[in-house]
Enzyme design. Structure first.
Site, short mmCIF file in Angstrom:
data_model
loop_
_atom_site.label_atom_id
_atom_site.label_comp_id
_atom_site.label_asym_id
_atom_site.label_seq_id
_atom_site.Cartn_x
_atom_site.Cartn_y
_atom_site.Cartn_z
N CYS A 64 -7.65 -10.24 5.35
CA CYS A 64 -8.22 -9.38 4.31
C CYS A 64 -7.41 -8.10 4.12
O CYS A 64 -7.11 -7.41 5.10
CB CYS A 64 -9.66 -9.05 4.70
SG CYS A 64 -10.48 -8.06 3.48
N ARG B 130 -15.95 -14.38 -5.91
CA ARG B 130 -16.31 -13.59 -4.73
C ARG B 130 -15.97 -12.10 -4.93
O ARG B 130 -16.57 -11.23 -4.31
CB ARG B 130 -15.55 -14.13 -3.52
CG ARG B 130 -15.93 -13.48 -2.21
CD ARG B 130 -15.24 -14.17 -1.03
NE ARG B 130 -15.93 -13.86 0.20
CZ ARG B 130 -15.61 -12.83 0.99
NH1 ARG B 130 -14.63 -12.03 0.69
NH2 ARG B 130 -16.30 -12.61 2.10
P1 RVP Z 1 -11.60 -13.61 10.25
O1 RVP Z 1 -12.54 -14.37 11.12
O2 RVP Z 1 -11.17 -12.31 10.86
O3 RVP Z 1 -10.43 -14.44 9.80
O4 RVP Z 1 -12.42 -13.19 8.96
C1 RVP Z 1 -13.06 -14.12 8.12
C2 RVP Z 1 -13.85 -13.37 7.06
O5 RVP Z 1 -12.96 -12.62 6.23
C3 RVP Z 1 -14.60 -14.25 6.08
O6 RVP Z 1 -15.80 -14.75 6.58
C4 RVP Z 1 -14.80 -13.32 4.90
O7 RVP Z 1 -15.91 -12.46 5.06
C5 RVP Z 1 -13.54 -12.47 4.93
N1 RVP Z 1 -12.55 -12.91 3.95
C6 RVP Z 1 -12.30 -14.14 3.47
N2 RVP Z 1 -11.29 -14.05 2.60
C7 RVP Z 1 -10.94 -12.76 2.57
C8 RVP Z 1 -9.91 -12.17 1.74
O8 RVP Z 1 -9.11 -12.86 1.11
N3 RVP Z 1 -9.86 -10.85 1.70
N4 RVP Z 1 -11.71 -12.07 3.41
#
Ligand code: RVP
Length: 504
Positions: A319, A418
Protein backbone atom coordinates in the site's frame (compact mmCIF):
# COMPACT_ATOMS: atom_id res chain seq x y z
CA UNK A 1 -7.76 26.08 12.19
CA UNK A 2 -7.19 22.39 11.56
CA UNK A 3 -7.93 20.09 14.44
CA UNK A 4 -4.83 18.39 15.88
CA UNK A 5 -5.56 14.71 16.35
CA UNK A 6 -4.45 13.67 19.82
CA UNK A 7 -4.07 9.94 19.30
CA UNK A 8 -0.68 8.39 18.58
CA UNK A 9 0.52 6.72 15.41
CA UNK A 10 2.76 3.79 16.33
CA UNK A 11 3.13 0.53 14.49
CA UNK A 12 3.58 -3.09 15.66
CA UNK A 13 7.37 -3.19 15.48
CA UNK A 14 7.55 -0.46 18.11
CA UNK A 15 6.03 -2.71 20.78
CA UNK A 16 6.95 -5.82 22.73
CA UNK A 17 5.12 -8.02 25.21
CA UNK A 18 6.48 -8.19 28.76
CA UNK A 19 6.04 -11.79 29.97
CA UNK A 20 3.68 -12.40 32.90
CA UNK A 21 3.39 -15.26 35.36
CA UNK A 22 2.70 -18.61 33.73
CA UNK A 23 1.54 -21.68 35.65
CA UNK A 24 1.98 -25.36 34.77
CA UNK A 25 -1.32 -25.11 32.88
CA UNK A 26 0.13 -22.63 30.40
CA UNK A 27 1.20 -25.05 27.70
CA UNK A 28 0.63 -24.44 23.98
CA UNK A 29 -1.60 -27.54 23.61
CA UNK A 30 -4.00 -26.00 26.13
CA UNK A 31 -4.42 -22.70 24.25
CA UNK A 32 -7.67 -21.93 22.41
CA UNK A 33 -7.61 -19.42 19.55
CA UNK A 34 -11.39 -19.39 19.02
CA UNK A 35 -12.77 -15.96 18.29
CA UNK A 36 -16.06 -14.31 17.28
CA UNK A 37 -16.46 -13.06 13.70
CA UNK A 38 -19.77 -11.18 13.92
CA UNK A 39 -21.50 -9.04 16.52
CA UNK A 40 -23.57 -10.43 19.37
CA UNK A 41 -25.54 -9.15 22.34
CA UNK A 42 -24.32 -9.38 25.90
CA UNK A 43 -24.92 -12.90 27.21
CA UNK A 44 -25.29 -14.35 23.71
CA UNK A 45 -22.80 -16.01 21.37
CA UNK A 46 -21.57 -14.86 17.98
CA UNK A 47 -23.46 -16.55 15.14
CA UNK A 48 -20.11 -17.23 13.45
CA UNK A 49 -16.99 -18.22 15.34
CA UNK A 50 -13.57 -18.94 13.87
CA UNK A 51 -11.23 -21.56 15.28
CA UNK A 52 -8.16 -19.45 14.50
CA UNK A 53 -8.11 -15.65 14.34
CA UNK A 54 -6.96 -15.35 10.73
CA UNK A 55 -8.74 -14.14 7.59
CA UNK A 56 -7.25 -13.67 4.15
CA UNK A 57 -7.41 -10.30 2.42
CA UNK A 58 -10.07 -9.34 -0.13
CA UNK A 59 -7.48 -9.32 -2.91
CA UNK A 60 -7.00 -10.79 -6.39
CA UNK A 61 -3.54 -12.06 -5.50
CA UNK A 62 -4.72 -13.72 -2.28
CA UNK A 63 -8.27 -14.98 -1.89
CA UNK A 64 -9.37 -17.41 -4.58
CA UNK A 65 -11.29 -20.66 -3.96
CA UNK A 66 -8.22 -22.81 -3.41
CA UNK A 67 -6.84 -20.62 -0.65
CA UNK A 68 -10.34 -20.27 0.85
CA UNK A 69 -10.64 -24.05 1.18
CA UNK A 70 -7.14 -24.45 2.62
CA UNK A 71 -7.72 -21.69 5.18
CA UNK A 72 -11.16 -23.00 6.22
CA UNK A 73 -9.51 -26.40 6.74
CA UNK A 74 -7.24 -24.72 9.29
CA UNK A 75 -10.12 -22.87 10.98
CA UNK A 76 -9.93 -19.40 9.38
CA UNK A 77 -11.91 -17.60 6.67
CA UNK A 78 -11.08 -16.13 3.26
CA UNK A 79 -12.91 -13.23 1.71
CA UNK A 80 -13.10 -13.83 -2.05
CA UNK A 81 -12.07 -10.66 -3.90
CA UNK A 82 -14.72 -8.33 -5.27
CA UNK A 83 -12.63 -6.70 -8.01
CA UNK A 84 -14.15 -9.02 -10.62
CA UNK A 85 -17.58 -9.43 -12.21
CA UNK A 86 -20.27 -10.33 -9.62
CA UNK A 87 -21.08 -13.58 -11.48
CA UNK A 88 -17.43 -14.59 -11.43
CA UNK A 89 -17.11 -13.88 -7.71
CA UNK A 90 -20.32 -15.85 -7.03
CA UNK A 91 -18.87 -18.75 -9.04
CA UNK A 92 -15.79 -18.77 -6.80
CA UNK A 93 -17.97 -18.79 -3.68
CA UNK A 94 -19.98 -21.67 -5.14
CA UNK A 95 -16.77 -23.55 -5.83
CA UNK A 96 -15.81 -23.35 -2.16
CA UNK A 97 -19.29 -24.22 -0.92
CA UNK A 98 -19.62 -27.22 -3.23
CA UNK A 99 -16.20 -28.58 -2.35
CA UNK A 100 -16.59 -31.80 -0.47
CA UNK A 101 -13.73 -32.43 1.87
CA UNK A 102 -11.45 -34.94 0.20
CA UNK A 103 -13.04 -34.46 -3.28
CA UNK A 104 -10.85 -32.06 -5.22
CA UNK A 105 -12.13 -30.09 -8.20
CA UNK A 106 -9.02 -29.66 -10.31
CA UNK A 107 -7.84 -26.17 -11.16
CA UNK A 108 -5.20 -27.52 -13.54
CA UNK A 109 -7.01 -29.48 -16.22
CA UNK A 110 -5.53 -30.30 -19.64
CA UNK A 111 -6.95 -30.99 -23.08
CA UNK A 112 -5.64 -33.95 -25.16
CA UNK A 113 -4.12 -31.58 -27.74
CA UNK A 114 -2.01 -29.61 -25.28
CA UNK A 115 1.74 -30.25 -25.21
CA UNK A 116 4.31 -31.40 -22.70
CA UNK A 117 5.51 -27.78 -22.57
CA UNK A 118 1.99 -26.76 -21.44
CA UNK A 119 2.06 -29.48 -18.77
CA UNK A 120 5.40 -28.26 -17.42
CA UNK A 121 4.26 -24.64 -17.41
CA UNK A 122 1.08 -25.56 -15.53
CA UNK A 123 3.00 -27.71 -13.06
CA UNK A 124 5.37 -24.85 -12.40
CA UNK A 125 2.54 -22.40 -11.92
CA UNK A 126 0.31 -24.51 -9.67
CA UNK A 127 2.75 -26.91 -8.08
CA UNK A 128 0.41 -29.82 -9.05
CA UNK A 129 1.97 -32.86 -10.70
CA UNK A 130 -1.28 -34.78 -11.27
CA UNK A 131 -3.54 -33.28 -13.93
CA UNK A 132 -6.77 -34.67 -15.32
CA UNK A 133 -7.41 -34.41 -19.06
CA UNK A 134 -10.87 -33.49 -20.32
CA UNK A 135 -12.20 -32.99 -23.83
CA UNK A 136 -12.55 -29.22 -23.49
CA UNK A 137 -10.03 -28.64 -20.68
CA UNK A 138 -12.73 -27.65 -18.17
CA UNK A 139 -12.86 -29.04 -14.64
CA UNK A 140 -16.10 -30.92 -15.41
CA UNK A 141 -15.56 -31.80 -19.06
CA UNK A 142 -15.72 -35.28 -20.60
CA UNK A 143 -12.99 -37.29 -18.87
CA UNK A 144 -10.24 -38.36 -21.33
CA UNK A 145 -7.36 -39.43 -19.08
CA UNK A 146 -4.82 -38.38 -16.53
CA UNK A 147 -1.21 -37.13 -16.57
CA UNK A 148 1.20 -37.63 -13.68
CA UNK A 149 4.93 -36.95 -13.48
CA UNK A 150 5.52 -40.65 -14.20
CA UNK A 151 4.17 -40.22 -17.73
CA UNK A 152 7.05 -38.17 -19.15
CA UNK A 153 10.76 -37.56 -18.78
CA UNK A 154 11.66 -33.91 -19.12
CA UNK A 155 15.26 -34.67 -20.11
CA UNK A 156 14.28 -37.02 -22.94
CA UNK A 157 10.82 -36.12 -24.22
CA UNK A 158 10.12 -33.53 -26.90
CA UNK A 159 8.29 -30.52 -25.34
CA UNK A 160 5.95 -30.43 -28.32
CA UNK A 161 4.74 -34.01 -27.62
CA UNK A 162 0.92 -34.03 -27.30
CA UNK A 163 -0.81 -34.88 -24.03
CA UNK A 164 -2.88 -37.59 -25.79
CA UNK A 165 0.38 -39.40 -26.66
CA UNK A 166 1.58 -39.84 -23.07
CA UNK A 167 -1.47 -39.56 -20.77
CA UNK A 168 -3.05 -42.65 -19.24
CA UNK A 169 -6.27 -42.79 -21.26
CA UNK A 170 -9.65 -42.94 -19.51
CA UNK A 171 -10.24 -46.57 -20.59
CA UNK A 172 -7.15 -47.62 -18.61
CA UNK A 173 -7.99 -45.55 -15.52
CA UNK A 174 -9.87 -46.92 -12.57
CA UNK A 175 -12.66 -44.44 -11.82
CA UNK A 176 -15.58 -44.26 -9.39
CA UNK A 177 -19.10 -42.96 -9.90
CA UNK A 178 -20.40 -39.68 -8.51
CA UNK A 179 -21.94 -40.31 -5.08
CA UNK A 180 -19.15 -42.64 -3.93
CA UNK A 181 -18.35 -41.88 -0.30
CA UNK A 182 -14.89 -40.73 0.70
CA UNK A 183 -14.41 -43.90 2.68
CA UNK A 184 -15.36 -46.10 -0.33
CA UNK A 185 -13.12 -44.02 -2.64
CA UNK A 186 -10.27 -44.48 -0.23
CA UNK A 187 -10.82 -48.28 -0.14
CA UNK A 188 -10.60 -48.36 -3.98
CA UNK A 189 -7.37 -46.32 -3.82
CA UNK A 190 -5.82 -48.77 -1.37
CA UNK A 191 -7.12 -51.94 -3.04
CA UNK A 192 -5.70 -50.91 -6.42
CA UNK A 193 -2.55 -49.17 -5.11
CA UNK A 194 -3.58 -45.88 -6.76
CA UNK A 195 -2.38 -42.38 -5.97
CA UNK A 196 -5.59 -40.75 -7.15
CA UNK A 197 -9.10 -41.75 -8.16
CA UNK A 198 -11.13 -39.74 -10.72
CA UNK A 199 -14.83 -39.47 -9.86
CA UNK A 200 -17.07 -39.29 -12.95
CA UNK A 201 -20.80 -38.84 -13.52
CA UNK A 202 -23.16 -41.09 -15.50
CA UNK A 203 -22.14 -39.40 -18.76
CA UNK A 204 -18.42 -39.80 -18.18
CA UNK A 205 -17.82 -36.19 -17.16
CA UNK A 206 -15.19 -35.49 -14.55
CA UNK A 207 -16.66 -34.51 -11.18
CA UNK A 208 -13.61 -34.46 -8.91
CA UNK A 209 -10.48 -36.35 -7.88
CA UNK A 210 -9.73 -38.12 -4.61
CA UNK A 211 -6.06 -38.24 -3.67
CA UNK A 212 -4.50 -40.91 -1.51
CA UNK A 213 -2.77 -38.33 0.66
CA UNK A 214 -5.95 -36.31 1.28
CA UNK A 215 -7.86 -38.99 3.14
CA UNK A 216 -5.35 -39.13 5.95
CA UNK A 217 -4.87 -35.38 6.02
CA UNK A 218 -8.65 -34.87 6.12
CA UNK A 219 -8.78 -36.95 9.26
CA UNK A 220 -6.22 -34.62 10.81
CA UNK A 221 -8.10 -31.34 10.40
CA UNK A 222 -9.40 -30.78 13.92
CA UNK A 223 -9.94 -27.03 13.37
CA UNK A 224 -11.79 -27.07 10.04
CA UNK A 225 -14.61 -24.57 9.77
CA UNK A 226 -17.80 -26.12 8.39
CA UNK A 227 -21.41 -24.98 8.08
CA UNK A 228 -24.38 -27.17 9.05
CA UNK A 229 -24.23 -28.90 5.63
CA UNK A 230 -20.55 -29.76 6.12
CA UNK A 231 -19.42 -27.22 3.49
CA UNK A 232 -16.52 -24.91 4.22
CA UNK A 233 -17.31 -21.44 5.55
CA UNK A 234 -16.34 -18.67 3.11
CA UNK A 235 -16.61 -14.89 3.01
CA UNK A 236 -16.91 -12.53 0.04
CA UNK A 237 -15.97 -8.90 -0.56
CA UNK A 238 -18.48 -6.33 -1.80
CA UNK A 239 -18.13 -2.66 -2.71
CA UNK A 240 -20.22 0.43 -2.14
CA UNK A 241 -21.16 0.74 -5.82
CA UNK A 242 -22.78 -2.38 -7.25
CA UNK A 243 -24.11 -4.01 -4.05
CA UNK A 244 -27.70 -4.22 -5.35
CA UNK A 245 -26.47 -6.50 -8.11
CA UNK A 246 -23.59 -8.28 -6.32
CA UNK A 247 -25.03 -9.10 -2.88
CA UNK A 248 -27.99 -11.22 -4.14
CA UNK A 249 -25.63 -13.31 -6.30
CA UNK A 250 -23.22 -13.90 -3.42
CA UNK A 251 -25.99 -14.75 -0.99
CA UNK A 252 -27.48 -17.14 -3.52
CA UNK A 253 -24.07 -18.76 -4.02
CA UNK A 254 -23.90 -19.42 -0.27
CA UNK A 255 -21.43 -16.82 1.05
CA UNK A 256 -21.49 -17.05 4.85
CA UNK A 257 -20.34 -13.49 5.51
CA UNK A 258 -19.69 -10.39 3.44
CA UNK A 259 -17.22 -7.57 3.91
CA UNK A 260 -17.34 -4.08 2.43
CA UNK A 261 -13.96 -3.64 0.81
CA UNK A 262 -13.03 0.02 0.91
CA UNK A 263 -9.79 1.84 1.54
CA UNK A 264 -11.62 4.51 3.54
CA UNK A 265 -14.72 3.32 5.38
CA UNK A 266 -15.78 6.35 7.44
CA UNK A 267 -18.21 7.35 4.72
CA UNK A 268 -21.85 7.69 3.87
CA UNK A 269 -21.30 5.16 1.05
CA UNK A 270 -20.76 2.45 3.66
CA UNK A 271 -23.90 3.37 5.56
CA UNK A 272 -25.96 3.31 2.37
CA UNK A 273 -24.59 -0.15 1.59
CA UNK A 274 -25.39 -1.44 5.09
CA UNK A 275 -28.88 0.15 4.94
CA UNK A 276 -29.60 -1.57 1.64
CA UNK A 277 -28.53 -4.95 3.00
CA UNK A 278 -30.61 -4.56 6.18
CA UNK A 279 -33.61 -3.45 4.17
CA UNK A 280 -33.43 -6.47 1.87
CA UNK A 281 -32.09 -9.17 4.19
CA UNK A 282 -32.55 -7.94 7.77
CA UNK A 283 -29.86 -9.47 9.97
CA UNK A 284 -29.70 -12.77 8.10
CA UNK A 285 -26.82 -11.52 5.96
CA UNK A 286 -23.70 -10.84 8.00
CA UNK A 287 -21.54 -7.98 6.75
CA UNK A 288 -18.39 -6.33 8.06
CA UNK A 289 -17.37 -2.77 7.20
CA UNK A 290 -14.22 -0.66 7.08
CA UNK A 291 -11.55 0.45 6.94
CA UNK A 292 -11.29 3.02 9.69
CA UNK A 293 -8.46 4.04 12.04
CA UNK A 294 -10.02 5.76 15.05
CA UNK A 295 -12.80 5.56 17.63
CA UNK A 296 -15.03 7.97 15.71
CA UNK A 297 -14.88 5.80 12.59
CA UNK A 298 -15.67 2.70 14.66
CA UNK A 299 -18.68 4.30 16.30
CA UNK A 300 -20.03 5.42 12.92
CA UNK A 301 -19.87 1.92 11.42
CA UNK A 302 -21.10 0.15 14.59
CA UNK A 303 -24.14 2.42 14.71
CA UNK A 304 -24.68 1.91 10.98
CA UNK A 305 -25.12 -1.79 11.74
CA UNK A 306 -21.79 -3.39 10.75
CA UNK A 307 -21.33 -6.98 11.98
CA UNK A 308 -17.61 -6.40 12.42
CA UNK A 309 -15.32 -3.43 11.85
CA UNK A 310 -12.01 -3.51 10.04
CA UNK A 311 -9.09 -1.29 11.07
CA UNK A 312 -6.20 -0.16 8.88
CA UNK A 313 -5.31 2.53 6.38
CA UNK A 314 -1.95 2.63 4.69
CA UNK A 315 -0.22 -0.15 6.63
CA UNK A 316 -0.52 -2.89 3.98
CA UNK A 317 2.77 -4.15 2.54
CA UNK A 318 1.80 -3.20 -1.03
CA UNK A 319 0.00 0.00 0.00
CA UNK A 320 1.27 3.47 -0.90
CA UNK A 321 -1.82 5.40 0.22
CA UNK A 322 0.17 7.27 2.85
CA UNK A 323 2.74 8.35 0.26
CA UNK A 324 0.15 9.26 -2.34
CA UNK A 325 -2.44 10.98 -0.17
CA UNK A 326 -0.88 11.53 3.23
CA UNK A 327 -3.74 9.80 5.04
CA UNK A 328 -3.61 6.87 7.45
CA UNK A 329 -2.34 5.99 10.89
CA UNK A 330 0.20 3.65 12.49
CA UNK A 331 -1.60 0.31 12.69
CA UNK A 332 -0.92 -0.43 16.37
CA UNK A 333 -2.23 2.92 17.64
CA UNK A 334 -5.25 2.74 15.35
CA UNK A 335 -6.05 -0.74 16.64
CA UNK A 336 -5.65 0.16 20.34
CA UNK A 337 -7.90 3.18 19.89
CA UNK A 338 -10.61 1.25 18.04
CA UNK A 339 -10.58 -1.68 20.47
CA UNK A 340 -11.10 0.76 23.32
CA UNK A 341 -14.08 2.20 21.43
CA UNK A 342 -15.44 -1.33 20.88
CA UNK A 343 -15.30 -2.04 24.62
CA UNK A 344 -16.99 1.28 25.44
CA UNK A 345 -19.70 0.57 22.89
CA UNK A 346 -20.23 -2.88 24.42
CA UNK A 347 -20.57 -1.34 27.89
CA UNK A 348 -23.01 1.23 26.62
CA UNK A 349 -25.09 -0.59 24.02
CA UNK A 350 -24.63 -4.20 25.18
CA UNK A 351 -23.52 -5.18 21.66
CA UNK A 352 -20.05 -6.59 21.02
CA UNK A 353 -18.81 -5.69 17.52
CA UNK A 354 -15.63 -7.67 16.72
CA UNK A 355 -12.62 -5.75 15.43
CA UNK A 356 -10.38 -6.97 12.62
CA UNK A 357 -6.81 -5.68 12.31
CA UNK A 358 -6.13 -5.48 8.58
CA UNK A 359 -2.65 -5.21 7.06
CA UNK A 360 0.89 -4.64 8.22
CA UNK A 361 1.58 -8.04 9.83
CA UNK A 362 5.22 -8.80 8.98
CA UNK A 363 6.54 -11.02 11.78
CA UNK A 364 4.59 -13.77 13.50
CA UNK A 365 4.88 -11.90 16.79
CA UNK A 366 2.91 -9.03 15.20
CA UNK A 367 -0.05 -11.44 15.21
CA UNK A 368 0.26 -11.94 18.96
CA UNK A 369 0.71 -8.23 19.55
CA UNK A 370 -2.37 -7.33 17.49
CA UNK A 371 -4.43 -9.91 19.42
CA UNK A 372 -3.06 -8.63 22.73
CA UNK A 373 -3.93 -5.07 21.71
CA UNK A 374 -7.53 -6.22 21.35
CA UNK A 375 -8.06 -7.43 17.78
CA UNK A 376 -10.64 -10.21 17.63
CA UNK A 377 -9.10 -11.41 14.40
CA UNK A 378 -6.60 -10.39 11.74
CA UNK A 379 -6.66 -9.96 7.99
CA UNK A 380 -3.50 -10.71 6.04
CA UNK A 381 -2.52 -10.31 2.41
CA UNK A 382 1.23 -10.69 1.95
CA UNK A 383 1.34 -13.56 4.44
CA UNK A 384 -1.09 -15.72 2.42
CA UNK A 385 0.11 -14.58 -1.02
CA UNK A 386 3.32 -16.57 -0.42
CA UNK A 387 1.60 -19.95 -0.24
CA UNK A 388 0.95 -22.64 -2.87
CA UNK A 389 -2.79 -22.04 -2.61
CA UNK A 390 -2.81 -18.32 -3.50
CA UNK A 391 -4.10 -17.73 -7.03
CA UNK A 392 -0.90 -16.23 -8.45
CA UNK A 393 1.99 -17.62 -10.45
CA UNK A 394 5.07 -19.07 -8.81
CA UNK A 395 8.16 -17.83 -10.65
CA UNK A 396 11.86 -18.41 -10.45
CA UNK A 397 13.60 -15.05 -10.13
CA UNK A 398 17.40 -15.13 -9.94
CA UNK A 399 17.37 -18.67 -8.61
CA UNK A 400 14.74 -18.15 -5.90
CA UNK A 401 11.07 -19.03 -6.06
CA UNK A 402 8.70 -16.10 -5.61
CA UNK A 403 4.97 -15.54 -5.96
CA UNK A 404 3.39 -12.45 -7.43
CA UNK A 405 1.55 -10.10 -5.09
CA UNK A 406 -0.14 -6.86 -6.11
CA UNK A 407 -2.29 -4.32 -4.30
CA UNK A 408 -5.95 -3.75 -5.04
CA UNK A 409 -5.04 -0.11 -5.59
CA UNK A 410 -2.38 -0.96 -8.17
CA UNK A 411 -2.82 -0.40 -11.87
CA UNK A 412 -2.79 -4.17 -12.29
CA UNK A 413 -5.83 -4.82 -10.07
CA UNK A 414 -7.81 -1.85 -11.38
CA UNK A 415 -10.06 -2.10 -8.31
CA UNK A 416 -11.39 1.40 -8.67
CA UNK A 417 -14.53 0.57 -6.65
CA UNK A 418 -12.32 0.25 -3.56
CA UNK A 419 -10.72 3.68 -3.96
CA UNK A 420 -12.70 5.73 -6.40
CA UNK A 421 -14.73 8.66 -5.12
CA UNK A 422 -16.36 9.15 -8.52
CA UNK A 423 -15.39 11.62 -11.20
CA UNK A 424 -13.15 11.41 -14.22
CA UNK A 425 -11.49 7.96 -14.43
CA UNK A 426 -8.54 9.45 -16.34
CA UNK A 427 -7.58 11.30 -13.16
CA UNK A 428 -7.46 8.12 -11.04
CA UNK A 429 -4.11 7.42 -9.42
CA UNK A 430 -2.62 4.26 -7.99
CA UNK A 431 -2.44 3.54 -4.24
CA UNK A 432 -0.72 0.17 -4.49
CA UNK A 433 2.22 -1.59 -6.10
CA UNK A 434 2.81 -4.81 -8.07
CA UNK A 435 5.48 -6.96 -6.40
CA UNK A 436 6.95 -10.37 -5.61
CA UNK A 437 6.96 -12.14 -2.25
CA UNK A 438 9.17 -15.10 -1.34
CA UNK A 439 7.44 -18.41 -2.04
CA UNK A 440 6.82 -20.23 1.26
CA UNK A 441 5.15 -23.59 0.41
CA UNK A 442 1.83 -24.94 1.66
CA UNK A 443 -0.56 -22.88 3.80
CA UNK A 444 -1.08 -25.60 6.36
CA UNK A 445 2.47 -25.92 7.61
CA UNK A 446 3.07 -22.15 7.59
CA UNK A 447 -0.10 -21.38 9.53
CA UNK A 448 0.69 -24.15 12.00
CA UNK A 449 4.19 -22.72 12.44
CA UNK A 450 3.00 -19.16 13.00
CA UNK A 451 0.27 -20.15 15.43
CA UNK A 452 2.64 -22.34 17.39
CA UNK A 453 4.59 -19.16 18.11
CA UNK A 454 1.39 -17.26 18.98
CA UNK A 455 0.30 -20.00 21.40
CA UNK A 456 3.73 -20.16 22.95
CA UNK A 457 3.84 -16.38 23.54
CA UNK A 458 0.34 -16.48 24.99
CA UNK A 459 1.60 -19.03 27.51
CA UNK A 460 4.44 -16.65 28.42
CA UNK A 461 1.77 -14.05 29.15
CA UNK A 462 -0.19 -16.53 31.28
CA UNK A 463 -3.10 -16.67 28.81
CA UNK A 464 -5.03 -19.72 27.62
CA UNK A 465 -7.45 -17.89 25.31
CA UNK A 466 -7.70 -14.58 23.49
CA UNK A 467 -9.84 -12.84 26.13
CA UNK A 468 -7.31 -13.78 28.77
CA UNK A 469 -4.47 -12.55 26.54
CA UNK A 470 -6.12 -9.13 26.26
CA UNK A 471 -6.63 -8.93 30.02
CA UNK A 472 -3.18 -10.11 31.03
CA UNK A 473 -0.89 -8.84 28.28
CA UNK A 474 1.62 -6.20 29.35
CA UNK A 475 2.59 -4.20 26.28
CA UNK A 476 5.59 -1.89 26.20
CA UNK A 477 6.83 0.64 23.67
CA UNK A 478 10.45 0.07 22.70
CA UNK A 479 13.11 2.58 21.79
CA UNK A 480 14.82 2.57 18.41
CA UNK A 481 18.03 1.38 20.07
CA UNK A 482 16.39 -1.57 21.78
CA UNK A 483 14.95 -2.61 18.41
CA UNK A 484 18.52 -3.28 17.30
CA UNK A 485 19.06 -5.36 20.42
CA UNK A 486 16.03 -7.49 19.43
CA UNK A 487 17.77 -9.09 16.46
CA UNK A 488 21.10 -10.94 16.36
CA UNK A 489 23.71 -8.26 16.98
CA UNK A 490 27.43 -7.86 17.57
CA UNK A 491 28.17 -11.31 16.18
CA UNK A 492 29.35 -12.45 12.77
CA UNK A 493 26.62 -14.71 11.42
CA UNK A 494 27.62 -17.91 9.67
CA UNK A 495 26.37 -17.95 6.10
CA UNK A 496 24.63 -21.26 6.71
CA UNK A 497 22.54 -19.79 9.53
CA UNK A 498 19.14 -18.79 8.21
CA UNK A 499 17.42 -18.84 11.60
CA UNK A 500 17.54 -15.06 11.82
CA UNK A 501 15.09 -14.79 8.97
CA UNK A 502 11.96 -14.59 11.09
CA UNK A 503 9.84 -12.66 8.65
CA UNK A 504 6.76 -14.68 7.84
P1 RVP B 1 -0.61 -6.91 4.05
O1 RVP B 1 -1.10 -8.09 4.83
O2 RVP B 1 0.36 -6.06 4.82
O3 RVP B 1 -0.08 -7.30 2.71
O4 RVP B 1 -1.87 -5.97 3.82
C1 RVP B 1 -3.05 -6.40 3.18
C2 RVP B 1 -4.07 -5.29 3.24
O5 RVP B 1 -3.61 -4.15 2.51
C3 RVP B 1 -5.40 -5.62 2.59
O6 RVP B 1 -6.25 -6.40 3.38
C4 RVP B 1 -5.97 -4.24 2.32
O7 RVP B 1 -6.61 -3.68 3.45
C5 RVP B 1 -4.74 -3.42 2.02
N1 RVP B 1 -4.53 -3.22 0.58
C6 RVP B 1 -4.86 -4.01 -0.45
N2 RVP B 1 -4.47 -3.41 -1.58
C7 RVP B 1 -3.90 -2.26 -1.20
C8 RVP B 1 -3.36 -1.24 -2.09
O8 RVP B 1 -3.19 -1.46 -3.28
N3 RVP B 1 -3.04 -0.09 -1.54
N4 RVP B 1 -3.94 -2.15 0.12
Amino acid sequence: MAHFFEGESHTFSEYLLVPGYSSHENVPQGVSLKTPLVKFRRGEHSALTMNIPLTSAVMQAVSGPRLAIALAQEGGISFIYQSQAPEQEAKMVREVKSYKAGFVVSDSTLTPSMTLADVLELRNRTGHSTMPVTEDGSAHGLFCGIVTSRDYRVSRDDPSKRVCEFMTPAQQCITAQEGTTLKAANDIIWDHKLNQLPIVDGEGRLVSLVFRKDYDSHKSLPNELLDEHKSYIVGAGINTRDYAERVPLLVEAGADVLCIDSSEGFSEWEKLTLDWIREHYGNTVKVGAGNIVDAEGFRYLAEAGADFVKVGIGGGSICITREQKGIGRGQASALIDVCRARDEYFEEAGVYVPVCSDGGIVYDYHMTLALAMGADFLMLGRYFARFDESPTRRLNVNGSYVKEYWGEGSARARNWARYDLGGDKRLSFVEGVDSYVPYAGPLKENVEGSLTKVRSTMCNCGALDLCELREKAKITLVSATSLVEGGAHDVILKESDSSTNFRS
